[in-house]
Design a protein around this motif. Structure first.
Motif, PDB file in Angstrom:
ATOM      1  N   ASN A  50       0.826  -1.216   0.000  1.00  0.00           N
ATOM      2  CA  ASN A  50       0.000   0.000   0.000  1.00  0.00           C
ATOM      3  C   ASN A  50       0.853   1.257   0.000  1.00  0.00           C
ATOM      4  O   ASN A  50       0.531   2.238  -0.680  1.00  0.00           O
ATOM      5  CB  ASN A  50      -0.929   0.014   1.218  1.00  0.00           C
ATOM      6  N   ARG A  51       1.947   1.228   0.787  1.00  0.00           N
ATOM      7  CA  ARG A  51       2.789   2.437   0.825  1.00  0.00           C
ATOM      8  C   ARG A  51       3.627   2.567  -0.441  1.00  0.00           C
ATOM      9  O   ARG A  51       3.853   3.687  -0.927  1.00  0.00           O
ATOM     10  CB  ARG A  51       3.683   2.460   2.073  1.00  0.00           C
ATOM     11  N   TRP A  52       4.090   1.470  -1.012  1.00  0.00           N
ATOM     12  CA  TRP A  52       4.791   1.553  -2.294  1.00  0.00           C
ATOM     13  C   TRP A  52       3.859   2.155  -3.362  1.00  0.00           C
ATOM     14  O   TRP A  52       4.273   2.972  -4.176  1.00  0.00           O
ATOM     15  CB  TRP A  52       5.250   0.171  -2.750  1.00  0.00           C
ATOM     16  N   ARG A  53       2.605   1.726  -3.337  1.00  0.00           N
ATOM     17  CA  ARG A  53       1.638   2.252  -4.312  1.00  0.00           C
ATOM     18  C   ARG A  53       1.454   3.753  -4.130  1.00  0.00           C
ATOM     19  O   ARG A  53       1.399   4.510  -5.106  1.00  0.00           O
ATOM     20  CB  ARG A  53       0.296   1.530  -4.153  1.00  0.00           C
ATOM     21  N   PHE A  54       1.387   4.207  -2.865  1.00  0.00           N
ATOM     22  CA  PHE A  54       1.238   5.631  -2.590  1.00  0.00           C
ATOM     23  C   PHE A  54       2.436   6.405  -3.137  1.00  0.00           C
ATOM     24  O   PHE A  54       2.273   7.471  -3.750  1.00  0.00           O
ATOM     25  CB  PHE A  54       1.107   5.849  -1.079  1.00  0.00           C
ATOM     26  N   LEU A  55       3.645   5.864  -2.958  1.00  0.00           N
ATOM     27  CA  LEU A  55       4.845   6.522  -3.477  1.00  0.00           C
ATOM     28  C   LEU A  55       4.806   6.589  -5.000  1.00  0.00           C
ATOM     29  O   LEU A  55       5.078   7.649  -5.589  1.00  0.00           O
ATOM     30  CB  LEU A  55       6.098   5.768  -3.018  1.00  0.00           C
ATOM     31  N   ILE A  56       4.479   5.486  -5.653  1.00  0.00           N
ATOM     32  CA  ILE A  56       4.431   5.460  -7.121  1.00  0.00           C
ATOM     33  C   ILE A  56       3.429   6.485  -7.645  1.00  0.00           C
ATOM     34  O   ILE A  56       3.720   7.242  -8.587  1.00  0.00           O
ATOM     35  CB  ILE A  56       4.069   4.045  -7.627  1.00  0.00           C
ATOM     36  N   GLU A  57       2.269   6.552  -7.019  1.00  0.00           N
ATOM     37  CA  GLU A  57       1.259   7.527  -7.445  1.00  0.00           C
ATOM     38  C   GLU A  57       1.739   8.954  -7.221  1.00  0.00           C
ATOM     39  O   GLU A  57       1.466   9.848  -8.042  1.00  0.00           O
ATOM     40  CB  GLU A  57      -0.044   7.283  -6.670  1.00  0.00           C
ATOM     41  N   SER A  58       2.474   9.179  -6.148  1.00  0.00           N
ATOM     42  CA  SER A  58       3.009  10.516  -5.868  1.00  0.00           C
ATOM     43  C   SER A  58       4.044  10.915  -6.906  1.00  0.00           C
ATOM     44  O   SER A  58       4.092  12.075  -7.351  1.00  0.00           O
ATOM     45  CB  SER A  58       3.627  10.553  -4.462  1.00  0.00           C
ATOM     46  N   LEU A  59       4.883   9.951  -7.326  1.00  0.00           N
ATOM     47  CA  LEU A  59       5.890  10.236  -8.355  1.00  0.00           C
ATOM     48  C   LEU A  59       5.233  10.500  -9.706  1.00  0.00           C
ATOM     49  O   LEU A  59       5.658  11.396 -10.453  1.00  0.00           O
ATOM     50  CB  LEU A  59       6.867   9.064  -8.459  1.00  0.00           C
ATOM     51  N   LYS A  60       4.198   9.745 -10.024  1.00  0.00           N
ATOM     52  CA  LYS A  60       3.483   9.971 -11.287  1.00  0.00           C
ATOM     53  C   LYS A  60       2.844  11.357 -11.306  1.00  0.00           C
ATOM     54  O   LYS A  60       2.904  12.065 -12.326  1.00  0.00           O
ATOM     55  CB  LYS A  60       2.407   8.902 -11.478  1.00  0.00           C
ATOM     56  N   ASP A  61       2.247  11.740 -10.186  1.00  0.00           N
ATOM     57  CA  ASP A  61       1.609  13.048 -10.111  1.00  0.00           C
ATOM     58  C   ASP A  61       2.655  14.154 -10.231  1.00  0.00           C
ATOM     59  O   ASP A  61       2.422  15.170 -10.909  1.00  0.00           O
ATOM     60  CB  ASP A  61       0.859  13.176  -8.780  1.00  0.00           C
ATOM     61  N   LEU A  62       3.791  13.955  -9.606  1.00  0.00           N
ATOM     62  CA  LEU A  62       4.870  14.942  -9.684  1.00  0.00           C
ATOM     63  C   LEU A  62       5.378  15.071 -11.116  1.00  0.00           C
ATOM     64  O   LEU A  62       5.610  16.190 -11.611  1.00  0.00           O
ATOM     65  CB  LEU A  62       6.014  14.521  -8.744  1.00  0.00           C
ATOM     66  N   ASP A  63       5.533  13.959 -11.811  1.00  0.00           N
ATOM     67  CA  ASP A  63       5.985  13.986 -13.202  1.00  0.00           C
ATOM     68  C   ASP A  63       4.981  14.730 -14.088  1.00  0.00           C
ATOM     69  O   ASP A  63       5.371  15.528 -14.955  1.00  0.00           O
ATOM     70  CB  ASP A  63       6.192  12.556 -13.706  1.00  0.00           C
ATOM     71  N   GLU A  64       3.686  14.494 -13.854  1.00  0.00           N
ATOM     72  CA  GLU A  64       2.660  15.186 -14.626  1.00  0.00           C
ATOM     73  C   GLU A  64       2.701  16.692 -14.377  1.00  0.00           C
ATOM     74  O   GLU A  64       2.537  17.498 -15.302  1.00  0.00           O
ATOM     75  CB  GLU A  64       1.269  14.638 -14.280  1.00  0.00           C
ATOM     76  N   SER A  65       2.935  17.090 -13.133  1.00  0.00           N
ATOM     77  CA  SER A  65       3.037  18.519 -12.801  1.00  0.00           C
ATOM     78  C   SER A  65       4.263  19.141 -13.452  1.00  0.00           C
ATOM     79  O   SER A  65       4.213  20.275 -13.944  1.00  0.00           O
ATOM     80  CB  SER A  65       3.098  18.707 -11.286  1.00  0.00           C
ATOM     81  N   LEU A  66       5.365  18.408 -13.482  1.00  0.00           N
ATOM     82  CA  LEU A  66       6.583  18.908 -14.117  1.00  0.00           C
ATOM     83  C   LEU A  66       6.397  19.023 -15.636  1.00  0.00           C
ATOM     84  O   LEU A  66       6.928  19.944 -16.265  1.00  0.00           O
ATOM     85  CB  LEU A  66       7.768  17.997 -13.785  1.00  0.00           C
ATOM     86  N   LYS A  67       5.646  18.102 -16.216  1.00  0.00           N
ATOM     87  CA  LYS A  67       5.380  18.170 -17.661  1.00  0.00           C
ATOM     88  C   LYS A  67       4.698  19.488 -18.035  1.00  0.00           C
ATOM     89  O   LYS A  67       4.968  20.067 -19.095  1.00  0.00           O
ATOM     90  CB  LYS A  67       4.493  16.999 -18.102  1.00  0.00           C
ATOM     91  N   LYS A  68       3.818  19.967 -17.156  1.00  0.00           N
ATOM     92  CA  LYS A  68       3.112  21.227 -17.413  1.00  0.00           C
ATOM     93  C   LYS A  68       4.063  22.415 -17.392  1.00  0.00           C
ATOM     94  O   LYS A  68       3.738  23.500 -17.872  1.00  0.00           O
ATOM     95  CB  LYS A  68       2.003  21.425 -16.382  1.00  0.00           C
TER      96      LYS A  68
END
Length: 530
Positions: A50-68
């Motif tokens: 569950n915590r690994w999943r939370f980290l992966i989702e946080s990294l994906k969200d961060l990457d999407e924000s950086l793309k903008k």
């Protein structure tokens, strides 16, 4: 001079209020935002899916924000000390920025990276933003000592003034003269890991109740901040540990990973409080953030803070070594439905209420099972989405009455405590469906139900659901006496140390009169269960 900069995300997985990131962008031509998958963590820490999943989702969200912002996140695999020299050389790096981390491993890791950066002619900028204040400054302002009470911390902070205002997130305008050289092979080489790569089975993950990432964090913050009356009236002890939906904000996982800035949270609350009647620390929402600061400061300044031995503030207790008890407690098989329901929620969802943590921590340690708080700390470290080194260690010492809290005779009842806020046992029925047909009269103590009632409920105690692992009334009284002995030994050791120091200085110091060890052991205290 234009810099080629690396900003190293560790915690602080956000764009808002990220002063180290903004420092990387200043006078920058090439920006490389990176996250390092450090093999030290899975090797030295148990981390749930569950915590690994939370980290992966946080990294994906961060990457999407950086793309903008016309940028990308580079996820690098390897030990930081091994990967940085190659990155410095390949990217011609002249500046490295990151957020200050106060945990023991992080401090050693960062010191080595700073040394390597200096050897490669790379400027290093570190910024405090994971805590409200600089923990080193708090300790310095307290005459070089860690504040060991909440009031001491408040007194120090009164002299420091309010926390710094949060900084704005970068914009396209901020980055107009700066680019991220992301190549066509960016995704295959620097892609965000999958659960499978991390050795996790996605099928074992629980319900996705708390998606990771800054976007989700800010959305949840906005939702709660619109509940102005609730925010102003919030008192942590008045919230309920066993509601079917959380009675608190559940922002702790987002603060732990730095998806939400603690300073942003603080100042949002300050805006709501302004001109209104509201609760105050330690029970208010501001008060909860100060508790976090309290334990972060303790973790930063006390040696061996996550262990009993070598920890100068921790009572040395002769805990039992009973791994079967730990296993039954972790798996929710103690025979006490309130405890087992809490541990089931923790295993499946990754979060439990603060007072629920109190109940299961007391049960494992001084209340019932007499197992070391270090064993409970390991389980929480694995299963909690918001597992935080300093808070985890501090709270386990508190609940086991090993440090900070010393009223060891106050014991949580694994039966009565849950009944206070959930007489019908709806929470138990949700997480332990095997017991859902028991009437409210027996839901907290199903072993007391007549055999015919157990058969009617389709659950025979001792076969379908375990009998109580211990008899609470008996063991809690015995354990109070054991804690009393540990405290007496601590008092005796301190007295001997004071006497020894007095003798060294040329005279024997007279100690204040007090009860003897024998008196402490034979005097019967009144056990209090809540």
């Amino acid at each position: 001079m234009k810099h080629s900069c690396i900003h190293w995300f560790r915690k602080g997985l956000r764009l808002h209020d990220n002063p180290a990131l903004l420092a990387a962008m200043k006078d920058c031509s090439d920006l490389y935002p990176i996250f390092i998958l450090d093999p030290w963590f899975p090797k030295n820490m148990q981390v749930s899916v569950n915590r690994w999943r939370f980290l992966i989702e946080s990294l994906k969200d961060l990457d999407e924000s950086l793309k903008k912002l016309n940028s990308r996140l580079f996820v690098v695999r390897g030990h930081p000390a091994e990967v940085f020299p190659g990155l410095f050389k390949a990217w011609k790096v002249t500046r490295l920025t990151f957020e200050v981390d106060t945990e023991p491993y992080s401090k050693l890791r960062d010191a080595e990276v700073v040394r390597l950066a200096a050897a490669h002619g790379v400027q290093v900028i570190q910024k405090v933003s994971h805590t409200l204040y600089d923990t080193d400054r708090i300790i310095a302002e307290n005459n070089g000592k860690v504040p060991l009470t909440y009031r001491q911390l408040q007194a120090v902070l009164a002299g420091l003034g309010s926390p710094k205002q949060p900084m704005l997130a970068p914009t396209l305008e901020t980055l107009k003269d700066c680019c991220t050289p992301a190549r066509d092979n960016h995704d295959p080489k620097y892609e965000i890991p999958t659960l499978e790569e991390l050795g996790q089975d996605p099928k074992e993950a629980g319900p996705r109740l708390y998606p990771g990432g800054e976007s989700e964090a800010l959305s949840r913050l906005d939702f709660h901040m619109k509940r102005m009356t609730w925010v102003c009236n919030f008192k942590k002890p008045d919230t309920e540990p066993n509601t079917l939906s959380p009675s608190t904000t559940v922002l702790s996982p987002y603060i732990k990973f730095g998806c939400l800035s603690v300073r942003t949270f603080w100042w949002k609350l300050a805006e709501i409080y302004r001109g209104k009647k509201h609760s105050s620390p330690p029970v208010s929402l501001h008060g909860q953030l100060l508790w976090r600061e309290f334990f972060y400061t303790a973790g930063a300044g006390i040696p061996n803070f996550n262990r009993m031995e070598g920890n100068p503030i921790c009572v040395q207790v002769d805990w039992d070594d009973n791994l079967e008890y730990v296993k039954a407690w972790k798996e929710g098989r103690t025979g006490y439905p309130f405890i087992d329901a809490i541990m089931t929620q923790l295993r499946t969802e990754g979060w439990i209420h603060h007072l629920a943590r109190h109940a299961v921590a007391c049960f494992l340690t001084r209340g019932d099972l007499w197992v070391s708080w270090e064993e409970g700390q390991k389980v929480f470290e694995e299963l909690l989405l918001d597992a935080d080194w300093s808070l985890n260690a501090g709270n386990w010492q508190w609940l086991s009455a090993s440090a900070f809290f010393h009223q060891f005779f106050r014991v949580y009842s694994p039966v009565a405590f849950g009944k206070k806020t959930d007489k019908s046992g709806a929470y138990i029925k949700k997480y332990l469906p095997i017991l859902r047909k028991f009437p409210a009269e027996y839901i907290y103590e199903p072993w007391k139900a007549p055999r015919s009632m157990q058969e009617q409920a389709g659950c025979i105690i001792g076969r379908d659901y375990p009998r109580p692992i211990v008899e609470h009334e008996a063991v809690s009284k015995r354990n109070i006496m054991r804690m009393k002995a540990a405290y007496a030994q601590r008092s005796h050791s301190k007295s001997a140390q004071v006497e020894k120091e007095g003798t060294k200085k040329g005279g024997k110091r007279k100690l204040p009169a007090g009860p003897s060890v024998v008196e402490l052991l034979t005097k019967k205290p009144k056990a209090k269960s809540s």
